[in-house]
Motif scaffolding. Structure first.
Motif, PDB file in Angstrom:
ATOM      1  N   ASP A 170       8.198   9.718   4.824  1.00  0.00           N
ATOM      2  CA  ASP A 170       9.199   9.557   5.880  1.00  0.00           C
ATOM      3  C   ASP A 170       8.740   8.449   6.825  1.00  0.00           C
ATOM      4  O   ASP A 170       7.597   8.018   6.803  1.00  0.00           O
ATOM      5  CB  ASP A 170       9.433  10.871   6.634  1.00  0.00           C
ATOM      6  N   GLN A 171       9.661   7.997   7.652  1.00  0.00           N
ATOM      7  CA  GLN A 171       9.393   6.865   8.533  1.00  0.00           C
ATOM      8  C   GLN A 171       8.311   7.196   9.561  1.00  0.00           C
ATOM      9  O   GLN A 171       7.495   6.345   9.926  1.00  0.00           O
ATOM     10  CB  GLN A 171      10.665   6.426   9.259  1.00  0.00           C
TER      11      GLN A 171
ATOM     12  N   ASP B 122       5.114   4.920  10.146  1.00  0.00           N
ATOM     13  CA  ASP B 122       4.849   4.323  11.465  1.00  0.00           C
ATOM     14  C   ASP B 122       3.452   4.703  11.964  1.00  0.00           C
ATOM     15  O   ASP B 122       2.759   3.893  12.598  1.00  0.00           O
ATOM     16  CB  ASP B 122       5.892   4.782  12.475  1.00  0.00           C
ATOM     17  N   LYS B 123       3.045   5.927  11.674  1.00  0.00           N
ATOM     18  CA  LYS B 123       1.721   6.388  12.103  1.00  0.00           C
ATOM     19  C   LYS B 123       0.623   5.566  11.429  1.00  0.00           C
ATOM     20  O   LYS B 123      -0.360   5.189  12.069  1.00  0.00           O
ATOM     21  CB  LYS B 123       1.554   7.865  11.779  1.00  0.00           C
ATOM     22  N   GLY B 124       0.797   5.269  10.131  1.00  0.00           N
ATOM     23  CA  GLY B 124      -0.187   4.457   9.421  1.00  0.00           C
ATOM     24  C   GLY B 124      -0.263   3.052   9.980  1.00  0.00           C
ATOM     25  O   GLY B 124      -1.353   2.502  10.188  1.00  0.00           O
ATOM     26  N   VAL B 125       0.890   2.452  10.245  1.00  0.00           N
ATOM     27  CA  VAL B 125       0.925   1.098  10.821  1.00  0.00           C
ATOM     28  C   VAL B 125       0.279   1.096  12.204  1.00  0.00           C
ATOM     29  O   VAL B 125      -0.491   0.184  12.548  1.00  0.00           O
ATOM     30  CB  VAL B 125       2.380   0.585  10.902  1.00  0.00           C
ATOM     31  N   ALA B 126       0.572   2.116  13.004  1.00  0.00           N
ATOM     32  CA  ALA B 126      -0.012   2.212  14.346  1.00  0.00           C
ATOM     33  C   ALA B 126      -1.528   2.310  14.271  1.00  0.00           C
ATOM     34  O   ALA B 126      -2.244   1.735  15.114  1.00  0.00           O
ATOM     35  CB  ALA B 126       0.574   3.423  15.080  1.00  0.00           C
ATOM     36  N   TRP B 127      -2.034   3.049  13.280  1.00  0.00           N
ATOM     37  CA  TRP B 127      -3.494   3.173  13.121  1.00  0.00           C
ATOM     38  C   TRP B 127      -4.111   1.811  12.845  1.00  0.00           C
ATOM     39  O   TRP B 127      -5.142   1.456  13.440  1.00  0.00           O
ATOM     40  CB  TRP B 127      -3.817   4.135  11.987  1.00  0.00           C
ATOM     41  N   VAL B 128      -3.495   1.043  11.958  1.00  0.00           N
ATOM     42  CA  VAL B 128      -4.013  -0.294  11.632  1.00  0.00           C
ATOM     43  C   VAL B 128      -4.036  -1.170  12.887  1.00  0.00           C
ATOM     44  O   VAL B 128      -5.037  -1.842  13.192  1.00  0.00           O
ATOM     45  CB  VAL B 128      -3.164  -0.959  10.533  1.00  0.00           C
ATOM     46  N   LYS B 129      -2.958  -1.152  13.638  1.00  0.00           N
ATOM     47  CA  LYS B 129      -2.881  -1.990  14.837  1.00  0.00           C
ATOM     48  C   LYS B 129      -3.882  -1.535  15.898  1.00  0.00           C
ATOM     49  O   LYS B 129      -4.468  -2.374  16.608  1.00  0.00           O
ATOM     50  CB  LYS B 129      -1.452  -1.965  15.386  1.00  0.00           C
ATOM     51  N   ALA B 130      -4.102  -0.236  15.999  1.00  0.00           N
ATOM     52  CA  ALA B 130      -5.086   0.281  16.961  1.00  0.00           C
ATOM     53  C   ALA B 130      -6.493  -0.165  16.575  1.00  0.00           C
ATOM     54  O   ALA B 130      -7.310  -0.500  17.449  1.00  0.00           O
ATOM     55  CB  ALA B 130      -5.009   1.803  17.026  1.00  0.00           C
TER      56      ALA B 130
ATOM     57  N   VAL C 162       0.869  -1.174   0.000  1.00  0.00           N
ATOM     58  CA  VAL C 162       0.000   0.000   0.000  1.00  0.00           C
ATOM     59  C   VAL C 162       0.908   1.226   0.000  1.00  0.00           C
ATOM     60  O   VAL C 162       1.724   1.399   0.905  1.00  0.00           O
ATOM     61  CB  VAL C 162      -0.925   0.034   1.239  1.00  0.00           C
ATOM     62  N   VAL C 163       0.776   2.057  -1.052  1.00  0.00           N
ATOM     63  CA  VAL C 163       1.597   3.260  -1.135  1.00  0.00           C
ATOM     64  C   VAL C 163       0.834   4.406  -0.498  1.00  0.00           C
ATOM     65  O   VAL C 163      -0.236   4.799  -0.958  1.00  0.00           O
ATOM     66  CB  VAL C 163       1.945   3.600  -2.590  1.00  0.00           C
ATOM     67  N   GLY C 164       1.402   4.935   0.568  1.00  0.00           N
ATOM     68  CA  GLY C 164       0.728   5.946   1.368  1.00  0.00           C
ATOM     69  C   GLY C 164       0.434   5.390   2.742  1.00  0.00           C
ATOM     70  O   GLY C 164       0.332   4.170   2.933  1.00  0.00           O
ATOM     71  N   ALA C 165       0.298   6.287   3.713  1.00  0.00           N
ATOM     72  CA  ALA C 165      -0.027   5.859   5.073  1.00  0.00           C
ATOM     73  C   ALA C 165      -1.003   6.825   5.719  1.00  0.00           C
ATOM     74  O   ALA C 165      -1.115   6.876   6.941  1.00  0.00           O
ATOM     75  CB  ALA C 165       1.240   5.746   5.919  1.00  0.00           C
ATOM     76  N   GLY C 166      -1.722   7.585   4.881  1.00  0.00           N
ATOM     77  CA  GLY C 166      -2.766   8.462   5.389  1.00  0.00           C
ATOM     78  C   GLY C 166      -4.003   7.662   5.746  1.00  0.00           C
ATOM     79  O   GLY C 166      -3.976   6.419   5.769  1.00  0.00           O
TER      80      GLY C 166
ATOM     81  N   GLY D  80       5.843  -0.890   7.997  1.00  0.00           N
ATOM     82  CA  GLY D  80       5.934   0.363   7.257  1.00  0.00           C
ATOM     83  C   GLY D  80       7.361   0.831   7.106  1.00  0.00           C
ATOM     84  O   GLY D  80       8.236   0.495   7.920  1.00  0.00           O
ATOM     85  N   SER D  81       7.597   1.614   6.048  1.00  0.00           N
ATOM     86  CA  SER D  81       8.944   2.103   5.787  1.00  0.00           C
ATOM     87  C   SER D  81       8.864   3.344   4.910  1.00  0.00           C
ATOM     88  O   SER D  81       7.860   3.609   4.256  1.00  0.00           O
ATOM     89  CB  SER D  81       9.772   1.018   5.079  1.00  0.00           C
ATOM     90  N   ALA D  82       9.947   4.091   4.882  1.00  0.00           N
ATOM     91  CA  ALA D  82      10.069   5.207   3.944  1.00  0.00           C
ATOM     92  C   ALA D  82      10.788   4.759   2.672  1.00  0.00           C
ATOM     93  O   ALA D  82      10.908   5.518   1.721  1.00  0.00           O
ATOM     94  CB  ALA D  82      10.819   6.355   4.595  1.00  0.00           C
ATOM     95  N   ASP D  83      11.228   3.518   2.666  1.00  0.00           N
ATOM     96  CA  ASP D  83      12.000   2.957   1.549  1.00  0.00           C
ATOM     97  C   ASP D  83      11.099   2.075   0.678  1.00  0.00           C
ATOM     98  O   ASP D  83      10.593   1.047   1.135  1.00  0.00           O
ATOM     99  CB  ASP D  83      13.173   2.150   2.106  1.00  0.00           C
ATOM    100  N   LYS D  84      10.889   2.458  -0.576  1.00  0.00           N
ATOM    101  CA  LYS D  84      10.005   1.703  -1.469  1.00  0.00           C
ATOM    102  C   LYS D  84      10.551   0.315  -1.823  1.00  0.00           C
ATOM    103  O   LYS D  84       9.822  -0.507  -2.392  1.00  0.00           O
ATOM    104  CB  LYS D  84       9.749   2.498  -2.755  1.00  0.00           C
ATOM    105  N   SER D  85      11.785   0.036  -1.497  1.00  0.00           N
ATOM    106  CA  SER D  85      12.336  -1.287  -1.819  1.00  0.00           C
ATOM    107  C   SER D  85      11.603  -2.406  -1.085  1.00  0.00           C
ATOM    108  O   SER D  85      11.723  -3.573  -1.474  1.00  0.00           O
ATOM    109  CB  SER D  85      13.831  -1.336  -1.484  1.00  0.00           C
ATOM    110  N   ILE D  86      10.830  -2.052  -0.037  1.00  0.00           N
ATOM    111  CA  ILE D  86      10.093  -3.105   0.675  1.00  0.00           C
ATOM    112  C   ILE D  86       8.980  -3.698  -0.189  1.00  0.00           C
ATOM    113  O   ILE D  86       8.421  -4.735   0.148  1.00  0.00           O
ATOM    114  CB  ILE D  86       9.496  -2.608   2.006  1.00  0.00           C
ATOM    115  N   TYR D  87       8.682  -3.056  -1.337  1.00  0.00           N
ATOM    116  CA  TYR D  87       7.665  -3.611  -2.229  1.00  0.00           C
ATOM    117  C   TYR D  87       8.200  -4.773  -3.055  1.00  0.00           C
ATOM    118  O   TYR D  87       7.427  -5.439  -3.756  1.00  0.00           O
ATOM    119  CB  TYR D  87       7.115  -2.521  -3.157  1.00  0.00           C
TER     120      TYR D  87
END
Length: 549
Positions: free
Chosen positions: A211-212, A216-224, A183-187, A249-256
Motif C-alpha cells: 500500500d502507499q 511512503d514509509k520506506g522512502v521517508a526512511w531513505v531520506k531521513a 526495489v520491490v518492498g519498502a521494509g 514510492g508507490s503501491a503500483d508496480k507499473s512504476i517499474y
C-alpha cells in the motif's frame, strides 16, 4: 599502524618509542584500537593531534615548509617540548583498554599479536631504547614464523585481489547500462538497498509495497538517512537533496516500467517471489535484470514459467547492507552472461566484494554458518549445558559466539534458513526443537543485558531448551562443529557451488566477519588436521596460508 591487524607488532621502535612519545593512552589507540577496528588509518590531522608528528604541511609548499621547519629546529628558534610519560598514571587503564578491545574483537581468544603488543607497550614505561628494540626483534621473529600471521597475510592479499577481480565474471562489455533501478518492498532491508543504490548509482530508484503508506514509509526512511549523513558532515545538503529527489514510492508496480535492474526484498516465500517475477515480466523490458535478495531459496525455481528466465539472478546482501562488504551473485542454469555481467557491474558500483556462485541452497555463507550453528544447537538439544556449547569455540577467535550471532540474525530467520536447507540438503541440517520453541514463543535473543550492563542468559530462552540426556564436553562440541564445516565445504567444492577454496575463505571473511588469523576458515581446518581427517585431503597446498613444515 597495521601490524596487529595482520598478526605482527610494530618494529623499528614503533612499540617502544611511540608510548614514550605520545603516552600510553594514545599509543594504545594507534597500535591496538585502530588496528583492531579493521585497520583504521590515521589522517595527517589525526597524527598531529595525537602528537605522532610535530607539523603538517599542504602538498603545494610541502618541501619548502619542511626545510624551513627543520632549519628552525636546528637553529633553536623553534623548540619542541617532550613530556616524560614514565610516571603517567594512565598506564594501567590504557593497557586494560587495549586488552578489553582484543577480548571483544576475538571473542575472548588469547592471540599472540595483540597480547605481545600490549606487553611491549607496558615494557616501554621502564625499558631503555635498546632493550625495547631487542624485545621487538624477538617478538617479530616469533610472530613471523607463526601460522596466524601467514593466514592473515593470505586473507589480506585475497581480499585485495578479489576487490579488483571477480572469479568467473563474464566480460565487462556484456554489461547493460543501468539508468533506473527498482526495489520491490519498502521494509528495513529494502530501504537499506534503496539507500545504497541511490547513493552509489545516482539514478532514479523506485520502491513499491502493498500500500502507499508502506511505500511512503520506506522512502521517508531513505531520506531521513540521507539527512543524517548531512548532519554528520559526510554529505553536503545539496547532494542529499539531489539524491532524495531520485527516490520515489508507490503501491503500483507499473512504476517499474523503464527500469534496467529490479531487486526484490519481500517476504521469504517462494510462491510470492514466483508470482512477483511473473508480474514484473509483463511490466519491464526483456533486457531488465530481475534480481532477488533471497538468502536461501532457489533462484531457479523463482524463474519457473517465465518467458525470459535468463535475466533472473541471485543478488544476496548481508545485513547491515551498507557495512557488510560481501555480495553473493548466484547464477541459475538459465542466467546468461549479459545478466551476470550487469549484476557484477552494479556490484562494483556499490563498492562490494563479490563472488559468483552456483544457485544452490544457502549459497556459501548461510550454508556454512547454518551447518556450523546447527551443531551447537544440536549439542544443546542433546543435553549439553548452553554455556558449554556456546563457549566451546571461544579459543578459536570468532568475533561472537553462535548464540550471540543468533541474537543478531534473529531466531525466525535462522529457523527459516535451517528449514530450507533441511528440505533441500537433507537431515544433516536438523531442525532444532529449541529454536522452534523460541520462534513460537517470540523469544528473540538467548542473552539479555541487565540494567548494570552485564550480559546473562535469557531465562525465557533457557526455559524453552529441549533437554536431552546425552551431553557433550566443550572439546566434543568444538570437534563436531569443525568437522561439519570441513565436510560441508568439501561438498560445496565437489558440487561446484564455487570453483576454489579461496572463494569460500573470502565469503567467510567478508560475509560472516570471521577473523583474518583463520584465513577465513579453510586454512585453519588444514593446519589443525581437520580437513584431512574428514575428507582425506587438504583444501590448500602446504605452505598456503601456513608455515611450510
Amino acid at each position: 599502524m597495521p601490524e596487529v591487524f595482520l598478526g605482527l607488532v610494530p618494529g623499528w621502535g614503533g612499540a617502544t618509542i611511540l608510548p614514550k612519545l605520545i603516552g600510553p593512552e594514545k599509543a594504545v589507540q594507534v597500535i591496538m584500537l585502530n588496528a583492531l577496528n579493521n585497520n583504521t588509518m590515521m589522517k595527517a590531522k589525526d597524527a598531529l593531534g595525537l602528537g605522532v608528528v610535530d607539523a603538517v604541511f599542504e602538498p603545494a609548499d610541502f618541501l619548502e615548509k619542511s626545510v624551513a621547519f627543520a632549519a628552525a629546529i636546528l637553529s633553536g628558534s623553534t623548540k619542541i617540548e617532550r613530556k616524560d610519560y614514565s610516571s603517567d598514571p594512565a598506564w594501567d587503564s590504557a593497557l586494560a583498554t587495549g586488552k578489553a578491545a582484543a577480548h571483544k574483537k576475538f571473542g575472548g581468544a588469547d592471540l599472540a599479536a595483540p597480547r605481545t603488543a600490549l606487553e611491549l607497550i607496558a615494557a616501554a614505561k621502564t625499558n631503555t631504547r635498546g632493550a625495547g628494540f631487542d624485545a621487538e626483534d624477538q617478538a617479530l621473529a616469533d610472530l613471523t614464523m607463526s601460522d596466524p600471521l601467514r593466514a592473515s597475510l593470505y586473507a589480506f592479499n585475497l581480499i585485495q585481489k578479489k576487490k579488483k577481480k571477480v572469479e568467473g565474471a563474464p566480460k565487462s562489455n556484456l554489461a547493460r547500462k543501468v539508468n533506473k533501478v527498482g526495489v520491490v518492498g519498502a521494509g528495513l532491508m529494502a530501504s537499506q538497498l534503496a539507500l545504497l543504490l541511490v547513493r552509489n548509482l545516482k539514478c532514479p530508484v523506485v520502491m513499491t509495497d502493498i500500500d502507499q503508506e508502506r511505500a511512503d514509509k520506506g522512502v521517508a526512511w531513505v531520506k531521513a538517512e540521507l539527512q543524517k549523513l548531512v548532519e554528520k558532515k559526510r554529505m553536503s545538503a545539496e547532494a542529499a537533496a539531489r539524491l532524495a529527489g531520485l527516490v520515489s514510492g508507490s503501491a503500483d508496480k507499473s512504476i517499474y516500467a523503464g527500469c534496467d535492474f529490479v531487486i526484490e526484498a519481500i517476504f521469504e516465500e517462494l510462491s510470492l517471489k514466483q508470482e512477483l517475477f511473473k508480474s514484473l515480466e509483463a511490466i519491464v523490458s526483456p533486457e531488465c535484470v530481475l534480481a532477488t535478495n533471497t538468502s536461501s531459496l532457489s533462484v531457479e525455481k523463482m524463474s519457473t514459467g517465465m518467458k525470459n528466465p535468463e535475466r533472473v539472478v541471485g543478488f544476496h546482501f548481508f545485513n547491515p547492507v551498507a557495512v557488510m562488504p560481501l555480495l553473493e551473485i548466484a547464477r541459475t542454469s538459465h542466467t546468461d552472461d549479459a545478466t551476470t555481467a550487469t549484476a557484477v557491474e552494479v556490484g562494483k558500483n556499490l563498492k562490494k566484494t563479490m563472488i559468483i556462485c552456483k544457485d544452490a541452497p544457502g549459497f556459501v555463507v548461510n550454508r556454512l554458518l547454518t551447518r556450523f550453528m546447527g551443531e551447537i544447537t544440536d549439542a544443546v538439544d542433546e543435553g549439553t549445558d548452553p554455556s558449554v556449547a556456546d563457549n566451546a569455540m571461544r579459543s578459536i577467535g570468532f568475533p561472537m559466539s553462535p548464540f550471540e550471532l543468533l541474537g543478531l540474525v534473529g531466531p525466525g530467520v535462522a529457523l527459516h534458513v535451517a528449514e530450507t536447507l533441511h528440505e533441500n540438503l537433507g537431515p544433516r541440517y536438523r531442525i532444532s526443537p529449541t529454536m522452534q520453541a523460541m520462534v513460537k514463543e517470540g523469544v528473540k535473543t538467548f542473552y539479555v543485558k541487565g540494567d548494570d550492563g552485564t550480559v546473562s542468559a535469557n531465562p525465557a530462552a533457557l526455559a524453552l531448551i529441549h533437554k536431552g540426556s546425552t551431553p557433550s564436553t566443550a572439546e566434543e562440541v568444538s570437534d563436531r562443529a569443525l568437522h561439519a564445516l570441513a565436510e560441508e565445504a568439501r561438498m560445496m567444492l565437489d558440487e561446484g557451488v564455487v570453483k576454489t577454496p579461496a572463494e569460500i575463505d573470502l565469503c567467510m571473511l567478508m560475509g560472516a566477519g570471521w577473523p583474518m588469523h583463520l584465513g577465513g576458515i579453510l586454512p585453519y581446518l588444514d593446519r589443525t588436521g581437520v580437513s584431512e581427517k574428514v575428507s582425506g585431503q587438504r583444501f590448500h597446498a602446504p605452505g598456503i596460508a601456513s608455515v611450510l613444515k
